[in-house]
Design an enzyme around this catalytic site. Sequence first.
Site, PDB file in Angstrom:
ATOM      1  N   ASP A 231     -89.654  92.463   1.538  1.00 18.67           N
ATOM      2  CA  ASP A 231     -88.917  91.389   0.868  1.00 18.67           C
ATOM      3  C   ASP A 231     -89.780  90.711  -0.198  1.00 18.67           C
ATOM      4  OD1 ASP A 231     -86.823  91.809   2.806  1.00 18.67           O
ATOM      5  OD2 ASP A 231     -87.907  90.493   4.200  1.00 18.67           O
ATOM      6  N   GLU A 429     -76.670  90.347   1.337  1.00 21.62           N
ATOM      7  CA  GLU A 429     -77.797  89.424   1.488  1.00 21.62           C
ATOM      8  C   GLU A 429     -78.638  89.464   0.214  1.00 21.62           C
ATOM      9  OE1 GLU A 429     -79.908  91.001   4.847  1.00 21.62           O
ATOM     10  OE2 GLU A 429     -80.267  92.927   3.900  1.00 21.62           O
TER      11      GLU A 429
END
Length: 806
Positions: A231, A429
């Site tokens: 991420d 997301e």
Amino acid sequence: MEQRMRRATRGRVAAIATVGLMLAAGFATGAAPVQAADTNLIVNGGFEDGLTDWFVNNGNASDGAQLSATSDAYAGTNAALVTGRATTGSGPMQDLSGKVQAGQAYTLTARIKYENANGPATKQFFATMHYGGGTYTNLVSVTATKGQWAQFNGTFTIPATQTVSTARLFFETPWTATPATDPDLHLMDFKLDDVSVVGAAPPAPASKTIEVVGKLPGEHNPLIGHKFGADGFGLVHDGRVYMYMTNDTQGYAPNPTTGVSPGINYGDINQITVISSADLVNWTDHGEIQVAGPNGVAPFTANSWAPGIAKKVVNGVERFFLYYANGGGSSNVITGASPLGPWTSERTSTLIDGRTPGAENVAWKFDPAPFVDDDGQPYLYFGGGPASTSMPPAERFNNPKNIRAIELDDTMVATQGTAAVVDAPVAFEAGHVFKRDGKYYLSYSSHFGGNDFGGSQQPLPGYPGGGQIGYMISDNPMSWPKETYAGVLFPNQSQFFGSGTGGNNHQSVFEFEGKHYFTYHAPTLNKRINGNTTQGYRSPHIQELAFNPDGTIQQVVGTYAGVNQVRDFDPYRVFEAETFGWSKGVATTTVDGSSAQFGGAAPNLVVRDIDNGDWAALSSVDFGDSGAQSVTAKVRALAAGGQIQVRLDTATGPVVGTVAVDTPVGQWAEVTAQLDGVSGVHDVYFTYAGPAGVDLFEIDNWAFQAATLELPVTATASARCVAGKVHVAVQARNDHDAPVTIALETPYGERSFAAVAPGANAYQSFSSRAVSVPAGSATVRVTGAVGGQDVTTVRTVQQPAGTCGG
Ligand SMILES: [Ca+2]
Ligand SMILES: [Ca+2]
Ligand SMILES: [Ca+2]
């Protein structure tokens, strides 16, 4: 046993065989003898360091209490006081995970006291272990008399079959379902002191070192090969790119025999990993920020996933705001004084949660990504997860409306107004926004379908497939109707990296020195370790982002080659040894003290787990035309006979210098090696050699020293008799390829010659005005330019004695 059976009825699974469950009454002398090698596993058991390492049991959502220090101690000056207990299980807890071992016996002692006036005359207390999930085991019990310190003193043996990866000890009263009906009987305050759990010393933690070469020499993806990171979110500050990542290495636990780790467990992750680079190839490891958990910067959060960061001047001071997902349920922010901290929490509760206006229908209030507009207005993008069941199935699939945009206020640590829906097609997301040429770009990760998104559905024409990065373009950072959808920016990474690299993704975009870059992750290091059967451990990647004339983005192609190195590496300064272009078999660890390179409060790491045959390398190091004459390392020898070979271009390239790590074992020291023939631009490999089977040394930092620049000159001095007096003559020939200034200095006079041509001489005969002179020396000072650099070379020449007549 009745106690434990009742426990099971409320969902706790009582452990099957707790050998040592016994009451303290009559047991004072019964404890097993403590072996010499045994260790007390409890930290701060006497509370003399206040509440350090203690927190309130939170195994169930209903558990809760306040823990404070009290001077009413059994021993020393402090004990712990528990008040406001919400359940019978609400009591002081310490995490013994990684310390206690299955099959081992331990002796537990502690002192406990309760005093409430309306309470019973005596009360039973338990020391209990929570092994995670619903598994609780009472270890030792004591029945205390009101107002008196009672002593826990017993042994317990952890069953050989018990999983101990989670093992948290706490103190409580016997369980009842509805303790609030008689709080004086069930929820009394109590004090705790002198806790010890003595037994076998904790096992050495299994090695997490990545033994394979995870980032291949010449390749620039993944960014690092010695740890994982997911991420990634890029921040540009002061000439460097900082990458903040979910610490996927935290739960990585390769089996010592098979080398294979269990699959990633996001619940283990409460740290954020930080690396930085000035060239996008050589990355410095800054270690982990302990964000969440009992000892975290924000202890009211449990997890730290999917970081996002922004900088902003607040009240005249530049600050760094690091946002993260507290699991799926909420998002939070901590504040840094620099990109490397120190970090503090300005909040005492989460930033985005069920109270956030406009976020009510967002299932997962996570993945917070900040964006500060040119006018200083900050925004936060967040959200994801299953679409609302109130929508028709096709809409749930195609337009799930699970991402939000909200304004932050000027503090950066609070929202203002109501969150707006981001109607991103097939959204899952990872919303993220950047701005280019006055337009706002929002990228996001698409979902994989399934019941959460309306079951079996087809995407609308042009909409993204599963696990892709789509994007939208808008003129307004708060307005994202579905019509702003612009296409797929990045297909699923498995399209580029093959079997075992699929799964989710999470991207960011940053601009560095005129170019845009796209960050994403892929389990490519995991694949290099385990082949196509990966366990979900992800690694950071970067590709360049290119735009079409109409502002749309050219779809990114994922490659191991990655991006070009932005600039050569400067070796002529102190730089951290935990800076790698590539590496093999080494790990890093944080040590006390600040970084020699980054200073201030920046954390410092060292390279560790250095074995014979391991190496680390830097890409494209510029030694200049005149080259390096030596290299210095700050090292800590761990064994005799270790050395570092400095090689050029490959791990088996020519050795240009050898650093002997012959300093006292266990102590930090500086060691230096002379270098031979190191100039120009090279990859530099530090290869480690020494006795096999032991850690050789640790390395903190490096510095190369440039060769001293010299102007070539041939100088002589003589003495002779001229008219009854001795004259001292000095001659200096300019051997350089450009004019120089030459100064000749003797005890009998000085003279300077400007613009002495190449090959020409400066000559002067100085009269001593004496009939004899002793032997002495003359100084020749040459000043000129070498490679555009001003250089002065000083030579001393011997002058013989001279005499006239005799
Ligand atoms: Ca004490
Ligand atoms: Ca090693
Ligand atoms: Ca260091």
